[in-house]
Design an enzyme around this catalytic site. Structure first.
Site, PDB file in Angstrom:
ATOM      1  N   HIS A   1       7.473  -6.293   4.871  1.00  0.00           N
ATOM      2  CA  HIS A   1       9.036  -5.480   5.554  1.00  0.00           C
ATOM      3  C   HIS A   1       8.032  -3.949   6.128  1.00  0.00           C
ATOM      4  O   HIS A   1       6.993  -3.454   5.898  1.00  0.00           O
ATOM      5  CB  HIS A   1       9.699  -5.025   4.423  1.00  0.00           C
ATOM      6  CG  HIS A   1       9.194  -4.172   3.044  1.00  0.00           C
ATOM      7  ND1 HIS A   1       9.213  -2.862   3.096  1.00  0.00           N
ATOM      8  CD2 HIS A   1       8.975  -4.604   1.947  1.00  0.00           C
ATOM      9  CE1 HIS A   1       8.913  -2.408   1.996  1.00  0.00           C
ATOM     10  NE2 HIS A   1       8.546  -3.459   1.065  1.00  0.00           N
TER      11      HIS A   1
ATOM     12  N   CYS B   1       5.361  -5.713  -2.744  1.00  0.00           N
ATOM     13  CA  CYS B   1       5.784  -6.105  -1.396  1.00  0.00           C
ATOM     14  C   CYS B   1       4.620  -5.655  -0.351  1.00  0.00           C
ATOM     15  O   CYS B   1       3.843  -4.705  -0.723  1.00  0.00           O
ATOM     16  CB  CYS B   1       7.087  -5.801  -1.020  1.00  0.00           C
ATOM     17  SG  CYS B   1       8.498  -6.479  -2.083  1.00  0.00           S
TER      18      CYS B   1
END
Length: 219
Positions: free
Chosen positions: A172, A188
């Protein structure tokens, strides 16, 4: 509190209706003199909907982590995403022995992982919610946040799945560009917003993602 942490916390306190507030993107776009270290990272914006994408001064990024086409000799098929946790680099394998390489931020010690996944879905300016682990470590975290400039997922998110199940790891964007090349996330893979927009447009749902540490992605 260091200046580097100030703008994300200030932005987090604003509602989406207050998008005209002078966050880093607005400071860069309007040319107002930056008085905060964070705002100095931004040099303008890139058109996007429903928000413009803040553009980072790439002169502040180690050349290793700037988006570029490089030679690639790995065995993976074109279209595969390969994330090298140790090197803080993401490769999108291309035809002809090349790859598009992006700098990334990865999970802090104890939070990173390795393995094979697929992109199960994609999101534009996605909403964010903390995992149970994140809430356990920080009970004061908000339980949800709408997509926007203050959102930890940034302009785009690629949701990673294994066996048809969301494994809660994402590739992301980020509103902390200084974290590229660092181990700072909760597991992440972070990219500059302009880079995740570029990658998002190149990969479909179903794309294979290989995340490796110490040169291996298999346990």
């Amino acid at each position: 509190m260091t200046p580097r942490r100030l703008i994300p916390l200030l932005l987090a306190s604003l509602s989406l209706a207050a998008c005209q507030a002078r966050g880093p993107a607005q400071v860069a776009a309007t040319g107002v003199a930056a008085t905060d270290e964070d705002a100095a990272w931004y040099i303008g914006t890139m058109p996007d909907q429903p928000f413009e994408v803040p553009l980072v001064d790439r002169g502040r990024i180690d050349p290793k982590y700037r988006r570029q086409v490089v030679a690639y000799a790995g065995p993976e098929k074109p279209g595969t995403i390969v994330v090298d946790i140790d090197e803080r680099l993401l490769y999108l394998v291309q035809d002809g022995g090349e790859a598009i390489r992006y700098g990334v931020g990865v999970g802090k010690l104890g939070f990173s992982w390795k393995g094979t996944a697929t992109i199960g879905r994609k999101g534009v300016w996605p909403d964010w919610g903390p995992t149970r682990t994140m809430v356990g470590l920080n009970p004061d975290l908000p339980r949800s946040r709408k997509g926007g400039l203050d959102n930890p997922l940034g302009a785009r998110a690629l949701y990673l799945y294994q066996g048809g199940r969301d494994i809660l790891f994402r590739i992301h964007g980020t509103n902390e560009p200084w974290s590229i090349g660092e181990q700072m996330s909760s597991g992440c893979v972070r990219m500059l917003n302009e880079d995740i927009v570029d990658l998002y447009g190149r990969v479909p749902v179903g794309t294979t993602v290989l995340v490796k540490r110490h040169g291996r992605y298999r346990v």
